[in-house]
Scaffold this motif. Structure first.
Motif, mmCIF file in Angstrom:
data_model
loop_
_atom_site.group_PDB
_atom_site.id
_atom_site.type_symbol
_atom_site.label_atom_id
_atom_site.label_comp_id
_atom_site.label_asym_id
_atom_site.label_seq_id
_atom_site.Cartn_x
_atom_site.Cartn_y
_atom_site.Cartn_z
ATOM 1 N N ALA A 76 0.873 -1.175 0.000
ATOM 2 C CA ALA A 76 0.000 0.000 0.000
ATOM 3 C C ALA A 76 0.905 1.219 0.000
ATOM 4 O O ALA A 76 1.935 1.239 0.668
ATOM 5 N N VAL A 77 0.512 2.225 -0.751
ATOM 6 C CA VAL A 77 1.252 3.475 -0.788
ATOM 7 C C VAL A 77 0.601 4.421 0.208
ATOM 8 O O VAL A 77 -0.618 4.554 0.245
ATOM 9 N N SER A 78 1.430 5.092 0.998
ATOM 10 C CA SER A 78 0.898 6.042 1.987
ATOM 11 C C SER A 78 0.195 7.195 1.289
ATOM 12 O O SER A 78 0.392 7.431 0.099
ATOM 13 N N THR A 79 -0.603 7.913 2.030
ATOM 14 C CA THR A 79 -1.369 9.028 1.485
ATOM 15 C C THR A 79 -0.475 10.065 0.818
ATOM 16 O O THR A 79 -0.823 10.601 -0.226
ATOM 17 N N ASP A 80 0.695 10.317 1.399
ATOM 18 C CA ASP A 80 1.596 11.312 0.802
ATOM 19 C C ASP A 80 2.480 10.728 -0.296
ATOM 20 O O ASP A 80 3.254 11.437 -0.927
ATOM 21 N N GLY A 81 2.390 9.430 -0.539
ATOM 22 C CA GLY A 81 3.114 8.791 -1.626
ATOM 23 C C GLY A 81 4.583 8.518 -1.342
ATOM 24 O O GLY A 81 5.316 8.108 -2.237
ATOM 25 N N THR A 82 5.032 8.686 -0.109
ATOM 26 C CA THR A 82 6.451 8.521 0.187
ATOM 27 C C THR A 82 6.794 7.204 0.865
ATOM 28 O O THR A 82 7.958 6.829 0.918
ATOM 29 N N THR A 83 5.796 6.497 1.378
ATOM 30 C CA THR A 83 6.051 5.276 2.138
ATOM 31 C C THR A 83 5.209 4.139 1.575
ATOM 32 O O THR A 83 4.088 4.346 1.129
ATOM 33 N N HIS A 84 5.774 2.943 1.615
ATOM 34 C CA HIS A 84 5.046 1.739 1.225
ATOM 35 C C HIS A 84 4.882 0.848 2.440
ATOM 36 O O HIS A 84 5.817 0.703 3.237
ATOM 37 N N TYR A 85 3.706 0.257 2.575
ATOM 38 C CA TYR A 85 3.429 -0.657 3.667
ATOM 39 C C TYR A 85 3.191 -2.044 3.090
ATOM 40 O O TYR A 85 2.625 -2.186 2.010
ATOM 41 N N LEU A 86 3.601 -3.069 3.801
ATOM 42 C CA LEU A 86 3.340 -4.446 3.396
ATOM 43 C C LEU A 86 2.096 -4.946 4.119
ATOM 44 O O LEU A 86 1.947 -4.744 5.322
ATOM 45 N N ILE A 87 1.224 -5.591 3.354
ATOM 46 C CA ILE A 87 -0.019 -6.109 3.912
ATOM 47 C C ILE A 87 -0.064 -7.606 3.641
ATOM 48 O O ILE A 87 0.096 -8.044 2.497
ATOM 49 N N ARG A 88 -0.281 -8.364 4.675
ATOM 50 C CA ARG A 88 -0.471 -9.810 4.604
ATOM 51 C C ARG A 88 -1.753 -10.133 5.349
ATOM 52 O O ARG A 88 -2.226 -9.304 6.123
ATOM 53 N N PRO A 89 -2.285 -11.334 5.162
ATOM 54 C CA PRO A 89 -3.485 -11.672 5.937
ATOM 55 C C PRO A 89 -3.215 -11.480 7.429
ATOM 56 O O PRO A 89 -2.256 -12.017 7.971
ATOM 57 N N GLY A 90 -3.996 -10.647 8.052
ATOM 58 C CA GLY A 90 -3.881 -10.435 9.482
ATOM 59 C C GLY A 90 -2.869 -9.399 9.928
ATOM 60 O O GLY A 90 -2.727 -9.166 11.121
ATOM 61 N N TYR A 104 -7.502 0.348 7.216
ATOM 62 C CA TYR A 104 -8.258 0.253 5.966
ATOM 63 C C TYR A 104 -7.457 -0.432 4.866
ATOM 64 O O TYR A 104 -8.029 -0.927 3.903
ATOM 65 N N HIS A 105 -6.127 -0.511 5.001
ATOM 66 C CA HIS A 105 -5.321 -1.238 4.016
ATOM 67 C C HIS A 105 -5.720 -2.718 4.016
ATOM 68 O O HIS A 105 -5.890 -3.331 2.957
ATOM 69 N N ARG A 106 -5.874 -3.269 5.219
ATOM 70 C CA ARG A 106 -6.286 -4.674 5.326
ATOM 71 C C ARG A 106 -7.686 -4.878 4.770
ATOM 72 O O ARG A 106 -7.976 -5.898 4.139
ATOM 73 N N LEU A 107 -8.561 -3.908 4.980
ATOM 74 C CA LEU A 107 -9.913 -4.001 4.434
ATOM 75 C C LEU A 107 -9.874 -3.954 2.910
ATOM 76 O O LEU A 107 -10.588 -4.710 2.240
ATOM 77 N N ALA A 108 -9.028 -3.104 2.341
ATOM 78 C CA ALA A 108 -8.896 -3.022 0.883
ATOM 79 C C ALA A 108 -8.423 -4.361 0.313
ATOM 80 O O ALA A 108 -8.954 -4.844 -0.697
ATOM 81 N N VAL A 109 -7.462 -4.980 0.965
ATOM 82 C CA VAL A 109 -6.983 -6.292 0.510
ATOM 83 C C VAL A 109 -8.098 -7.328 0.641
ATOM 84 O O VAL A 109 -8.277 -8.172 -0.239
ATOM 85 N N HIS A 110 -8.878 -7.234 1.706
ATOM 86 C CA HIS A 110 -10.014 -8.141 1.872
ATOM 87 C C HIS A 110 -10.991 -7.991 0.691
ATOM 88 O O HIS A 110 -11.462 -8.987 0.148
ATOM 89 N N ILE A 111 -11.271 -6.768 0.304
ATOM 90 C CA ILE A 111 -12.186 -6.530 -0.819
ATOM 91 C C ILE A 111 -11.607 -7.126 -2.095
ATOM 92 O O ILE A 111 -12.310 -7.784 -2.863
ATOM 93 N N ILE A 112 -10.324 -6.904 -2.326
ATOM 94 C CA ILE A 112 -9.689 -7.392 -3.548
ATOM 95 C C ILE A 112 -9.662 -8.913 -3.580
ATOM 96 O O ILE A 112 -9.904 -9.524 -4.622
ATOM 97 N N THR A 113 -9.396 -9.543 -2.455
ATOM 98 C CA THR A 113 -9.222 -10.998 -2.436
ATOM 99 C C THR A 113 -10.470 -11.781 -2.049
ATOM 100 O O THR A 113 -10.468 -13.003 -2.147
ATOM 101 N N ALA A 114 -11.535 -11.119 -1.636
ATOM 102 C CA ALA A 114 -12.736 -11.812 -1.149
ATOM 103 C C ALA A 114 -13.353 -12.702 -2.205
ATOM 104 O O ALA A 114 -14.063 -13.653 -1.876
ATOM 105 N N THR A 115 -13.123 -12.415 -3.445
ATOM 106 C CA THR A 115 -13.790 -13.170 -4.499
ATOM 107 C C THR A 115 -12.786 -13.881 -5.398
ATOM 108 O O THR A 115 -13.119 -14.247 -6.516
#
Length: 123
Positions: A76-90, A104-115
């Protein structure tokens, strides 16, 4: 925030090549966008707020959540575009995630992967 979709013509959900200008601009193919929309017709997952749902969709639509080459890992890219975060299940490496909060990053991944694995059935 930089637009991560500018250098790719692959769906950010499934990785397939995108051909229509609208899909390229959105970053998602028509079927993947439909499947992600279906994921949001269900109640917001427990623990997440409606505001987080809005932020998750905004991140998805801006192309700020990107699948990596590693199984079930996204960045995930931070709001200011300078930092990246890693998201894994949980988990997420954002400041909220590091404090043990649902972000909300985890929720976004949930939406993308839910189906994942589901196909759109023509009605």
């Amino acid at each position: 925030m930089p637009d991560l979709r500018a250098s790719t013509a692959s769906c950010l959900r499934c990785g397939r090549n995108l051909t229509s200008p609208e899909s390229i601009q959105r970053g998602y193919g028509r079927q993947c966008r439909t499947l992600m929309s279906l994921a949001t017709t269900k109640p917001t997952p427990e623990g997440f707020s409606a505001t987080q749902m809005d932020k998750a969709w905004e991140a998805i639509e801006q192309g700020a959540i990107v699948r990596t080459s590693r199984f079930e890992m996204f960045t995930a890219v931070s709001t200011d575009g300078t930092t990246h975060y890693l998201i894994r299940p949980g988990s997420c490496t954002c400041p909220a995630g590091q404090r043990g909060h649902l972000c909300y990053h985890r929720l976004a991944v949930h939406i993308i992967t839910a189906t994942v694995g589901r196909k759109v059935v023509a009605s």
